[in-house]
Motif scaffolding. Structure first.
Motif, PDB file in Angstrom:
ATOM      1  N   ALA A  52       0.745  -1.201  -0.033  1.00  0.00           N
ATOM      2  CA  ALA A  52      -0.088   0.240  -0.034  1.00  0.00           C
ATOM      3  C   ALA A  52       0.879   1.164   0.003  1.00  0.00           C
ATOM      4  O   ALA A  52       0.530   1.956  -0.572  1.00  0.00           O
ATOM      5  CB  ALA A  52      -0.903   0.146   1.087  1.00  0.00           C
ATOM      6  N   ASN A  93      -8.234  -0.692  -4.506  1.00  0.00           N
ATOM      7  CA  ASN A  93      -8.770  -1.816  -3.857  1.00  0.00           C
ATOM      8  C   ASN A  93      -7.447  -2.231  -2.933  1.00  0.00           C
ATOM      9  O   ASN A  93      -7.628  -2.701  -1.651  1.00  0.00           O
ATOM     10  CB  ASN A  93      -9.038  -2.929  -4.859  1.00  0.00           C
ATOM     11  CG  ASN A  93     -10.248  -2.818  -5.668  1.00  0.00           C
ATOM     12  OD1 ASN A  93     -11.148  -1.678  -5.486  1.00  0.00           O
ATOM     13  ND2 ASN A  93     -10.301  -3.449  -6.630  1.00  0.00           N
ATOM     14  N   ALA A  96      -7.290   0.005  -0.049  1.00  0.00           N
ATOM     15  CA  ALA A  96      -8.560   0.403   0.691  1.00  0.00           C
ATOM     16  C   ALA A  96      -8.047  -0.956   1.629  1.00  0.00           C
ATOM     17  O   ALA A  96      -8.486  -0.659   3.047  1.00  0.00           O
ATOM     18  CB  ALA A  96      -9.729   0.101  -0.272  1.00  0.00           C
ATOM     19  N   ASP A  97      -7.493  -2.085   1.341  1.00  0.00           N
ATOM     20  CA  ASP A  97      -7.511  -3.112   2.402  1.00  0.00           C
ATOM     21  C   ASP A  97      -6.002  -3.263   2.856  1.00  0.00           C
ATOM     22  O   ASP A  97      -5.539  -4.261   3.303  1.00  0.00           O
ATOM     23  CB  ASP A  97      -7.932  -4.474   1.956  1.00  0.00           C
ATOM     24  CG  ASP A  97      -7.300  -5.080   0.783  1.00  0.00           C
ATOM     25  OD1 ASP A  97      -8.069  -6.045   0.271  1.00  0.00           O
ATOM     26  OD2 ASP A  97      -6.293  -4.577   0.400  1.00  0.00           O
ATOM     27  N   ASN A  98      -5.258  -1.946   3.015  1.00  0.00           N
ATOM     28  CA  ASN A  98      -3.841  -1.924   3.374  1.00  0.00           C
ATOM     29  C   ASN A  98      -3.073  -2.836   2.942  1.00  0.00           C
ATOM     30  O   ASN A  98      -2.109  -3.309   3.453  1.00  0.00           O
ATOM     31  CB  ASN A  98      -4.177  -1.920   4.990  1.00  0.00           C
ATOM     32  CG  ASN A  98      -2.818  -0.852   5.371  1.00  0.00           C
ATOM     33  OD1 ASN A  98      -2.149  -0.534   4.614  1.00  0.00           O
ATOM     34  ND2 ASN A  98      -2.424  -1.452   6.577  1.00  0.00           N
ATOM     35  N   SER A 100      -3.424  -6.147   2.100  1.00  0.00           N
ATOM     36  CA  SER A 100      -3.507  -7.419   2.226  1.00  0.00           C
ATOM     37  C   SER A 100      -3.814  -8.407   1.369  1.00  0.00           C
ATOM     38  O   SER A 100      -3.470  -9.391   1.463  1.00  0.00           O
ATOM     39  CB  SER A 100      -4.544  -7.643   3.558  1.00  0.00           C
ATOM     40  OG  SER A 100      -5.883  -7.255   3.075  1.00  0.00           O
ATOM     41  N   ARG A 101      -4.358  -8.053   0.357  1.00  0.00           N
ATOM     42  CA  ARG A 101      -4.364  -8.782  -1.085  1.00  0.00           C
ATOM     43  C   ARG A 101      -3.561  -8.197  -2.136  1.00  0.00           C
ATOM     44  O   ARG A 101      -3.569  -6.920  -2.226  1.00  0.00           O
ATOM     45  CB  ARG A 101      -5.907  -8.951  -1.409  1.00  0.00           C
ATOM     46  CG  ARG A 101      -6.558 -10.029  -0.784  1.00  0.00           C
ATOM     47  CD  ARG A 101      -8.124  -9.888  -1.394  1.00  0.00           C
ATOM     48  NE  ARG A 101      -8.538  -8.733  -0.928  1.00  0.00           N
ATOM     49  CZ  ARG A 101      -9.831  -8.214  -1.454  1.00  0.00           C
ATOM     50  NH1 ARG A 101     -10.432  -9.141  -2.158  1.00  0.00           N
ATOM     51  NH2 ARG A 101     -10.449  -7.133  -1.107  1.00  0.00           N
TER      52      ARG A 101
END
Ligand SMILES: [Zn+2]
Ligand SMILES: [Zn+2]
Length: 328
Positions: A52, A93, A96-98, A100-101
Protein backbone atom coordinates in the motif's frame (compact mmCIF):
# COMPACT_ATOMS: atom_id res chain seq x y z
CA UNK A 1 14.41 14.67 10.14
CA UNK A 2 17.42 16.46 8.62
CA UNK A 3 17.71 16.93 4.87
CA UNK A 4 20.33 14.77 3.17
CA UNK A 5 23.52 16.61 2.20
CA UNK A 6 22.96 15.55 -1.42
CA UNK A 7 19.77 14.75 -3.25
CA UNK A 8 18.25 14.26 -6.71
CA UNK A 9 15.35 15.74 -8.66
CA UNK A 10 12.64 13.21 -9.49
CA UNK A 11 12.28 12.39 -13.19
CA UNK A 12 8.79 12.89 -14.64
CA UNK A 13 6.67 9.75 -14.28
CA UNK A 14 9.10 7.79 -12.11
CA UNK A 15 7.99 5.61 -9.21
CA UNK A 16 8.83 5.98 -5.55
CA UNK A 17 10.83 2.74 -5.66
CA UNK A 18 12.79 4.10 -8.62
CA UNK A 19 13.50 7.43 -6.94
CA UNK A 20 14.74 5.88 -3.70
CA UNK A 21 16.82 3.41 -5.66
CA UNK A 22 18.50 6.19 -7.69
CA UNK A 23 19.07 8.37 -4.68
CA UNK A 24 20.48 5.50 -2.61
CA UNK A 25 22.91 4.72 -5.43
CA UNK A 26 23.96 8.37 -5.60
CA UNK A 27 24.70 8.66 -1.88
CA UNK A 28 26.15 5.15 -1.74
CA UNK A 29 23.80 3.51 0.74
CA UNK A 30 21.45 0.59 0.21
CA UNK A 31 17.84 1.34 -0.84
CA UNK A 32 16.70 -0.38 2.36
CA UNK A 33 18.87 1.91 4.48
CA UNK A 34 17.53 5.00 2.72
CA UNK A 35 13.94 3.80 3.14
CA UNK A 36 14.57 3.45 6.88
CA UNK A 37 16.05 6.95 7.12
CA UNK A 38 12.97 8.23 5.26
CA UNK A 39 10.74 6.63 7.88
CA UNK A 40 9.16 4.22 5.42
CA UNK A 41 9.03 1.36 7.89
CA UNK A 42 8.23 -2.00 6.44
CA UNK A 43 8.90 -0.63 2.99
CA UNK A 44 10.69 -2.95 0.54
CA UNK A 45 9.99 -6.04 2.56
CA UNK A 46 7.17 -8.36 1.74
CA UNK A 47 4.75 -7.07 4.36
CA UNK A 48 1.24 -6.13 3.24
CA UNK A 49 1.55 -2.44 4.26
CA UNK A 50 4.54 -2.16 1.92
CA UNK A 51 2.24 -2.84 -1.03
CA UNK A 52 0.00 0.00 0.00
CA UNK A 53 2.87 2.38 0.83
CA UNK A 54 4.25 2.14 -2.69
CA UNK A 55 0.87 3.28 -3.93
CA UNK A 56 0.03 6.06 -1.54
CA UNK A 57 1.83 7.83 1.32
CA UNK A 58 0.18 9.44 4.32
CA UNK A 59 0.64 13.18 5.00
CA UNK A 60 3.39 12.66 7.56
CA UNK A 61 5.29 10.18 5.41
CA UNK A 62 5.07 12.56 2.46
CA UNK A 63 6.38 15.55 4.35
CA UNK A 64 9.20 13.49 5.92
CA UNK A 65 10.22 12.25 2.50
CA UNK A 66 10.04 15.74 0.99
CA UNK A 67 12.12 17.26 3.80
CA UNK A 68 14.74 14.50 3.70
CA UNK A 69 15.21 14.60 -0.06
CA UNK A 70 14.66 18.37 -0.54
CA UNK A 71 11.82 17.89 -3.01
CA UNK A 72 8.44 19.61 -2.85
CA UNK A 73 5.41 17.89 -1.34
CA UNK A 74 3.85 17.78 -4.80
CA UNK A 75 6.95 16.12 -6.26
CA UNK A 76 6.95 13.57 -3.43
CA UNK A 77 3.28 12.80 -3.99
CA UNK A 78 3.78 12.41 -7.73
CA UNK A 79 6.13 9.50 -7.02
CA UNK A 80 3.19 7.50 -5.67
CA UNK A 81 0.21 6.05 -7.53
CA UNK A 82 -2.37 8.15 -5.72
CA UNK A 83 -3.36 10.19 -8.80
CA UNK A 84 -4.48 6.96 -10.52
CA UNK A 85 -6.40 5.68 -7.52
CA UNK A 86 -9.80 6.52 -8.94
CA UNK A 87 -8.92 5.74 -12.56
CA UNK A 88 -7.50 2.26 -12.04
CA UNK A 89 -9.50 0.07 -9.62
CA UNK A 90 -6.70 -2.36 -8.55
CA UNK A 91 -4.81 0.57 -6.97
CA UNK A 92 -7.84 1.74 -5.03
CA UNK A 93 -8.63 -1.81 -3.86
CA UNK A 94 -5.12 -2.53 -2.61
CA UNK A 95 -4.96 0.78 -0.73
CA UNK A 96 -8.44 0.23 0.73
CA UNK A 97 -7.49 -3.04 2.40
CA UNK A 98 -4.02 -1.84 3.35
CA UNK A 99 -2.26 -4.16 0.99
CA UNK A 100 -3.53 -7.40 2.48
CA UNK A 101 -4.35 -8.75 -0.97
CA UNK A 102 -2.33 -8.53 -4.15
CA UNK A 103 -3.77 -8.05 -7.61
CA UNK A 104 -2.38 -9.51 -10.83
CA UNK A 105 -3.43 -6.29 -12.62
CA UNK A 106 -0.62 -4.46 -10.87
CA UNK A 107 2.99 -5.64 -11.21
CA UNK A 108 4.90 -4.85 -8.04
CA UNK A 109 8.50 -6.01 -7.73
CA UNK A 110 9.35 -6.60 -11.38
CA UNK A 111 7.72 -4.12 -13.75
CA UNK A 112 8.09 -4.28 -17.52
CA UNK A 113 10.48 -1.67 -18.95
CA UNK A 114 11.58 0.34 -21.98
CA UNK A 115 15.40 0.16 -22.33
CA UNK A 116 15.52 3.57 -24.04
CA UNK A 117 13.65 5.29 -21.21
CA UNK A 118 15.80 3.45 -18.65
CA UNK A 119 18.94 5.13 -19.94
CA UNK A 120 17.92 8.02 -17.69
CA UNK A 121 18.06 5.47 -14.85
CA UNK A 122 14.42 5.92 -13.84
CA UNK A 123 11.67 3.29 -13.71
CA UNK A 124 8.30 4.67 -14.73
CA UNK A 125 5.25 4.15 -12.54
CA UNK A 126 3.15 3.22 -15.57
CA UNK A 127 5.31 0.14 -16.23
CA UNK A 128 3.69 -1.44 -13.16
CA UNK A 129 0.31 -1.42 -14.88
CA UNK A 130 -0.25 -4.44 -17.17
CA UNK A 131 -2.42 -2.19 -19.36
CA UNK A 132 0.77 -0.34 -20.33
CA UNK A 133 2.47 -2.73 -22.74
CA UNK A 134 4.31 -0.26 -24.98
CA UNK A 135 6.40 2.91 -24.78
CA UNK A 136 4.61 5.46 -26.90
CA UNK A 137 7.63 7.79 -26.89
CA UNK A 138 9.99 5.21 -28.38
CA UNK A 139 7.23 3.30 -30.17
CA UNK A 140 8.23 -0.16 -28.99
CA UNK A 141 6.75 -2.94 -26.90
CA UNK A 142 8.11 -3.05 -23.35
CA UNK A 143 10.49 -5.82 -22.31
CA UNK A 144 8.67 -8.24 -20.01
CA UNK A 145 11.77 -9.56 -18.23
CA UNK A 146 15.55 -9.17 -18.16
CA UNK A 147 16.88 -10.59 -21.46
CA UNK A 148 19.85 -12.16 -19.69
CA UNK A 149 18.31 -14.07 -16.77
CA UNK A 150 14.61 -13.92 -17.76
CA UNK A 151 13.79 -14.29 -14.08
CA UNK A 152 10.73 -12.98 -12.30
CA UNK A 153 10.87 -12.32 -8.63
CA UNK A 154 10.19 -15.32 -6.41
CA UNK A 155 8.35 -12.90 -4.16
CA UNK A 156 6.37 -10.87 -6.67
CA UNK A 157 5.17 -8.44 -4.03
CA UNK A 158 8.62 -7.47 -2.79
CA UNK A 159 8.93 -3.96 -4.20
CA UNK A 160 12.64 -4.17 -4.89
CA UNK A 161 14.89 -7.20 -5.16
CA UNK A 162 18.07 -7.26 -3.05
CA UNK A 163 17.10 -4.10 -1.14
CA UNK A 164 20.30 -4.39 0.93
CA UNK A 165 22.55 -4.30 -2.13
CA UNK A 166 24.12 -0.84 -2.51
CA UNK A 167 26.38 -1.72 -5.44
CA UNK A 168 23.81 -2.08 -8.22
CA UNK A 169 23.17 0.77 -10.68
CA UNK A 170 19.42 1.56 -10.91
CA UNK A 171 19.32 0.22 -14.48
CA UNK A 172 20.94 -3.11 -13.52
CA UNK A 173 18.88 -6.29 -13.11
CA UNK A 174 18.54 -7.04 -9.38
CA UNK A 175 17.39 -10.66 -9.68
CA UNK A 176 19.52 -13.01 -7.62
CA UNK A 177 21.42 -15.59 -9.63
CA UNK A 178 20.95 -19.02 -8.10
CA UNK A 179 24.26 -20.34 -6.89
CA UNK A 180 23.41 -23.92 -6.13
CA UNK A 181 27.00 -25.13 -6.10
CA UNK A 182 28.05 -23.33 -2.96
CA UNK A 183 25.38 -22.14 -0.55
CA UNK A 184 27.96 -20.54 1.73
CA UNK A 185 29.00 -18.03 -0.90
CA UNK A 186 27.36 -14.68 -0.90
CA UNK A 187 24.64 -14.66 -3.55
CA UNK A 188 25.11 -12.43 -6.55
CA UNK A 189 22.77 -10.37 -8.67
CA UNK A 190 22.30 -10.89 -12.39
CA UNK A 191 23.53 -7.32 -12.89
CA UNK A 192 22.63 -7.06 -16.59
CA UNK A 193 22.35 -3.44 -17.76
CA UNK A 194 18.69 -3.33 -18.78
CA UNK A 195 19.13 0.07 -20.44
CA UNK A 196 21.43 -1.63 -22.95
CA UNK A 197 18.96 -4.39 -23.82
CA UNK A 198 18.32 -5.01 -27.51
CA UNK A 199 15.17 -3.35 -28.83
CA UNK A 200 15.34 -4.65 -32.40
CA UNK A 201 12.51 -7.18 -31.94
CA UNK A 202 10.18 -4.80 -30.11
CA UNK A 203 8.64 -2.91 -33.04
CA UNK A 204 4.92 -2.29 -32.58
CA UNK A 205 2.10 -2.22 -35.12
CA UNK A 206 0.55 1.31 -35.43
CA UNK A 207 -2.89 -0.03 -34.52
CA UNK A 208 -1.63 -1.40 -31.20
CA UNK A 209 0.36 1.77 -30.58
CA UNK A 210 -2.80 3.86 -31.03
CA UNK A 211 -4.57 1.53 -28.64
CA UNK A 212 -1.80 2.07 -26.07
CA UNK A 213 -2.13 5.84 -26.46
CA UNK A 214 -5.91 5.59 -25.93
CA UNK A 215 -5.37 3.50 -22.78
CA UNK A 216 -2.83 5.97 -21.40
CA UNK A 217 -5.29 8.78 -22.04
CA UNK A 218 -7.73 7.05 -19.71
CA UNK A 219 -5.16 7.31 -16.92
CA UNK A 220 -4.70 11.02 -17.46
CA UNK A 221 -5.92 13.07 -14.46
CA UNK A 222 -8.11 15.02 -16.87
CA UNK A 223 -10.09 11.88 -17.81
CA UNK A 224 -13.26 11.26 -15.82
CA UNK A 225 -12.18 8.83 -13.05
CA UNK A 226 -15.47 6.90 -12.85
CA UNK A 227 -15.51 6.34 -16.58
CA UNK A 228 -11.89 5.10 -16.65
CA UNK A 229 -12.46 2.92 -13.59
CA UNK A 230 -15.51 1.30 -15.17
CA UNK A 231 -13.64 0.81 -18.45
CA UNK A 232 -10.73 -1.06 -16.82
CA UNK A 233 -13.10 -3.25 -14.80
CA UNK A 234 -15.04 -4.15 -17.94
CA UNK A 235 -11.85 -4.71 -19.94
CA UNK A 236 -10.74 -7.27 -17.37
CA UNK A 237 -14.06 -9.12 -17.49
CA UNK A 238 -14.22 -9.22 -21.27
CA UNK A 239 -10.61 -10.42 -21.45
CA UNK A 240 -11.53 -13.32 -19.17
CA UNK A 241 -14.47 -14.11 -21.47
CA UNK A 242 -12.22 -14.10 -24.53
CA UNK A 243 -9.81 -16.47 -22.78
CA UNK A 244 -12.57 -18.76 -21.60
CA UNK A 245 -14.02 -19.12 -25.08
CA UNK A 246 -10.66 -19.70 -26.79
CA UNK A 247 -10.11 -20.69 -29.61
CA UNK A 248 -13.56 -19.59 -30.77
CA UNK A 249 -12.57 -16.01 -30.01
CA UNK A 250 -9.34 -16.17 -32.03
CA UNK A 251 -10.95 -14.19 -34.87
CA UNK A 252 -11.02 -11.18 -32.54
CA UNK A 253 -7.23 -11.15 -32.16
CA UNK A 254 -4.83 -9.11 -34.30
CA UNK A 255 -3.96 -11.60 -37.08
CA UNK A 256 -0.18 -11.51 -36.52
CA UNK A 257 -0.56 -12.32 -32.84
CA UNK A 258 -3.03 -15.22 -32.87
CA UNK A 259 -0.20 -17.76 -32.56
CA UNK A 260 1.29 -15.92 -29.57
CA UNK A 261 -2.04 -15.78 -27.78
CA UNK A 262 -2.77 -19.42 -28.53
CA UNK A 263 0.63 -20.51 -27.20
CA UNK A 264 0.05 -18.44 -24.07
CA UNK A 265 -3.41 -19.84 -23.34
CA UNK A 266 -2.30 -23.42 -24.01
CA UNK A 267 0.69 -23.11 -21.72
CA UNK A 268 -1.24 -21.38 -18.92
CA UNK A 269 -3.96 -23.99 -19.07
CA UNK A 270 -1.40 -26.78 -18.93
CA UNK A 271 0.66 -25.42 -16.03
CA UNK A 272 -1.99 -23.80 -13.85
CA UNK A 273 -5.18 -25.56 -14.78
CA UNK A 274 -7.99 -26.08 -12.31
CA UNK A 275 -11.53 -27.40 -12.63
CA UNK A 276 -14.03 -25.25 -14.51
CA UNK A 277 -15.45 -22.61 -12.19
CA UNK A 278 -12.59 -22.85 -9.64
CA UNK A 279 -10.81 -19.69 -8.47
CA UNK A 280 -7.59 -21.06 -9.93
CA UNK A 281 -9.22 -21.44 -13.33
CA UNK A 282 -10.66 -17.95 -13.12
CA UNK A 283 -7.21 -16.56 -12.35
CA UNK A 284 -5.78 -18.09 -15.53
CA UNK A 285 -8.56 -16.51 -17.48
CA UNK A 286 -8.37 -13.07 -15.94
CA UNK A 287 -4.63 -12.57 -15.31
CA UNK A 288 -2.96 -10.29 -17.86
CA UNK A 289 -0.11 -11.99 -19.74
CA UNK A 290 3.35 -10.86 -18.72
CA UNK A 291 4.50 -10.77 -22.34
CA UNK A 292 3.70 -7.31 -23.71
CA UNK A 293 2.72 -8.52 -27.19
CA UNK A 294 0.29 -11.20 -25.99
CA UNK A 295 -1.13 -8.82 -23.43
CA UNK A 296 -1.68 -6.11 -26.05
CA UNK A 297 -3.42 -8.53 -28.41
CA UNK A 298 -5.86 -9.78 -25.76
CA UNK A 299 -6.58 -6.33 -24.39
CA UNK A 300 -7.16 -4.86 -27.81
CA UNK A 301 -9.62 -7.64 -28.65
CA UNK A 302 -11.42 -7.01 -25.35
CA UNK A 303 -11.48 -3.28 -26.06
CA UNK A 304 -12.93 -3.79 -29.56
CA UNK A 305 -15.65 -6.03 -28.15
CA UNK A 306 -16.36 -3.66 -25.30
CA UNK A 307 -16.73 -0.63 -27.53
CA UNK A 308 -18.68 -2.39 -30.25
CA UNK A 309 -22.36 -1.52 -30.60
CA UNK A 310 -23.45 -5.12 -30.77
CA UNK A 311 -21.71 -6.48 -27.66
CA UNK A 312 -24.73 -8.47 -26.43
CA UNK A 313 -25.07 -10.07 -29.87
CA UNK A 314 -21.36 -10.83 -30.22
CA UNK A 315 -20.85 -12.55 -26.89
CA UNK A 316 -23.14 -15.60 -27.02
CA UNK A 317 -21.66 -16.51 -30.38
CA UNK A 318 -18.31 -16.93 -28.66
CA UNK A 319 -19.20 -18.32 -25.29
CA UNK A 320 -21.69 -21.00 -26.29
CA UNK A 321 -18.96 -23.59 -26.69
CA UNK A 322 -16.61 -23.83 -23.67
CA UNK A 323 -14.67 -26.85 -24.95
CA UNK A 324 -11.66 -24.90 -26.17
CA UNK A 325 -9.18 -26.90 -28.21
CA UNK A 326 -5.79 -25.97 -29.53
CA UNK A 327 -5.55 -24.18 -32.83
CA UNK A 328 -2.75 -26.65 -33.57
ZN1 LIG B 1 10.73 4.50 -23.88
ZN1 LIG C 1 18.70 -10.41 -15.09
Amino acid sequence: MHPLPRSLDPIAGESLVSYLQRLAYRIDVSPLHLARIAGLHGWLNNSPPARAISLELGREQLSNLARLTRVTLKEAEELTFSSWKSHYPPIKNIIADNGSRSDSWLFAGTPRFCPRCLDRGAWKKEWSLPVVFACSEHQIFLHAVCPQCARLSERPWQLLQRPNDHTLHPAQCRQTTPDLADRKRKSTACGYRLDRADISGLGIDPVLLDFQIAITRRLNPQSAPEESGAYFTDLRLIMALINSAWPHTSTLIHAELVKDVDAYIQSETKTRSGPLGSPQRYRILSDPPRDARTCAALMQAADALLLSDDLPESLPRFIDSPSAESLG
